[in-house]
Design a protein around this motif. Structure first.
Motif, PDB file in Angstrom:
ATOM      1  N   ARG A  61       0.767  -1.239  -0.064  1.00 19.68           N
ATOM      2  CA  ARG A  61       0.055  -0.056  -0.202  1.00 19.68           C
ATOM      3  C   ARG A  61       0.867   1.422   0.005  1.00 19.68           C
ATOM      4  NH1 ARG A  61      -5.549  -1.821   0.072  1.00 19.68           N
ATOM      5  NH2 ARG A  61      -5.430  -3.753   0.619  1.00 19.68           N
ATOM      6  N   ASN A  84      -3.883   8.704  -0.301  1.00 21.28           N
ATOM      7  CA  ASN A  84      -4.660   7.582   0.043  1.00 21.28           C
ATOM      8  C   ASN A  84      -3.819   6.728   0.480  1.00 21.28           C
ATOM      9  OD1 ASN A  84      -6.323   5.272   0.583  1.00 21.28           O
ATOM     10  ND2 ASN A  84      -7.529   5.565  -1.388  1.00 21.28           N
ATOM     11  N   ARG A 128      -4.407   2.893  -0.438  1.00 18.73           N
ATOM     12  CA  ARG A 128      -4.593   2.275  -1.699  1.00 18.73           C
ATOM     13  C   ARG A 128      -3.259   1.682  -2.264  1.00 18.73           C
ATOM     14  NH1 ARG A 128      -2.128   4.173  -6.021  1.00 18.73           N
ATOM     15  NH2 ARG A 128      -1.125   5.970  -5.190  1.00 18.73           N
ATOM     16  N   ASN A 140      -6.925   6.248 -10.938  1.00 13.76           N
ATOM     17  CA  ASN A 140      -6.099   5.622  -9.862  1.00 13.76           C
ATOM     18  C   ASN A 140      -5.995   6.449  -8.517  1.00 13.76           C
ATOM     19  OD1 ASN A 140      -5.516   3.080 -11.089  1.00 13.76           O
ATOM     20  ND2 ASN A 140      -3.987   4.187 -12.231  1.00 13.76           N
ATOM     21  N   SER A 141      -6.652   7.689  -8.548  1.00 12.95           N
ATOM     22  CA  SER A 141      -6.278   8.510  -7.304  1.00 12.95           C
ATOM     23  C   SER A 141      -7.893   9.250  -6.904  1.00 12.95           C
ATOM     24  CB  SER A 141      -5.277   9.748  -7.280  1.00 12.95           C
ATOM     25  OG  SER A 141      -5.511  10.238  -8.563  1.00 12.95           O
ATOM     26  N   THR A 190     -11.259   9.972  -5.637  1.00 10.20           N
ATOM     27  CA  THR A 190     -12.263   9.723  -4.615  1.00 10.20           C
ATOM     28  C   THR A 190     -13.386   9.148  -5.144  1.00 10.20           C
ATOM     29  OG1 THR A 190     -13.106  11.677  -3.977  1.00 10.20           O
ATOM     30  CG2 THR A 190     -11.144  11.170  -2.938  1.00 10.20           C
ATOM     31  N   ALA A 225     -14.279   2.229  -7.833  1.00 12.32           N
ATOM     32  CA  ALA A 225     -13.325   2.072  -6.639  1.00 12.32           C
ATOM     33  C   ALA A 225     -12.993   0.660  -6.331  1.00 12.32           C
ATOM     34  CB  ALA A 225     -13.705   2.956  -5.626  1.00 12.32           C
ATOM     35  N   ARG A 230     -10.859  -0.981  -9.406  1.00 11.63           N
ATOM     36  CA  ARG A 230      -9.494  -0.435  -9.157  1.00 11.63           C
ATOM     37  C   ARG A 230      -8.538  -0.923  -7.723  1.00 11.63           C
ATOM     38  NH1 ARG A 230      -9.678   5.541  -7.625  1.00 11.63           N
ATOM     39  NH2 ARG A 230     -10.509   4.827  -5.649  1.00 11.63           N
ATOM     40  N   ASP A 231      -9.343  -1.055  -6.650  1.00 15.28           N
ATOM     41  CA  ASP A 231      -8.599  -1.631  -5.493  1.00 15.28           C
ATOM     42  C   ASP A 231      -8.284  -3.052  -5.600  1.00 15.28           C
ATOM     43  OD1 ASP A 231      -8.714   0.901  -4.549  1.00 15.28           O
ATOM     44  OD2 ASP A 231     -10.420   0.606  -3.111  1.00 15.28           O
ATOM     45  N   GLY A 266      -5.177  -1.132  -9.429  1.00 17.23           N
ATOM     46  CA  GLY A 266      -5.216   0.145  -9.984  1.00 17.23           C
ATOM     47  C   GLY A 266      -5.474  -0.084 -11.500  1.00 17.23           C
TER      48      GLY A 266
END
Length: 150
Positions: free
Chosen positions: A34, A55, A58, A93-94, A96, A115, A118-119, A123
């Motif tokens: 992370r 984040n 992430r 990727n960033s 919110t 999201a 992505r997680d 990503g």
């Protein structure tokens, strides 16, 4: 039957940690690490620096740069106006979930799906991967593809 041992070296990601950090540089971390792991590997933040724009939970993406303590949108000195959501391009990727909801036709549920996608995959590597998110069909993809990047 004899088996050939597979590589005992775990997969790794390479990230560049820079900004207000004790030991900026390039770090090799285990796949699945992370942002908080990258910050820790770089010695953490000095007193007075903040990770507020990051984040920390992430997952890292191979080849990414993590800028610690940077303004969320560096701008030229002088008065600034808030970005117009209609013209802003979001980083998949960033962003919110609140930011993702600003995309045309994306509500709370679809933003959460983006999201989660992505997680769960560490990503996005291409904008085209949005087509794999449940709820994004060809028409919705065409509406939002120019408003996002990776």
């Amino acid at each position: 039957m004899t088996t050939t041992p597979t590589s005992a070296t775990p997969a790794r990601v390479t990230v560049h940690v820079t900004g207000k950090i004790r030991n900026p540089g390039v770090y090799l971390l285990p796949t699945g690490a992370r942002v908080t792991d990258a910050v820790a590997a770089a010695g953490g933040v000095p007193r007075g620096a903040s990770t507020g724009s990051l984040n920390l939970a992430r997952r890292l993406i191979d080849g990414e740069q993590i800028v610690v303590g940077a303004a969320t949108n560096p701008a030229a000195p002088g008065p600034s106006t808030p970005p117009d959501p209609a013209t802003a391009v979001l980083d998949l990727n960033s962003a919110t979930t609140d930011q993702l909801e600003q995309l045309p036709g994306v509500g709370e549920v679809l933003a959460a799906r983006i999201a989660e996608f992505r997680d769960s995959r560490g990503g996005f590597t291409t904008v085209d991967q949005l087509r794999e998110v449940s709820g994004i069909g060809p028409r919705k993809y065409e509406e939002i593809k120019s408003k996002v990047r990776v």
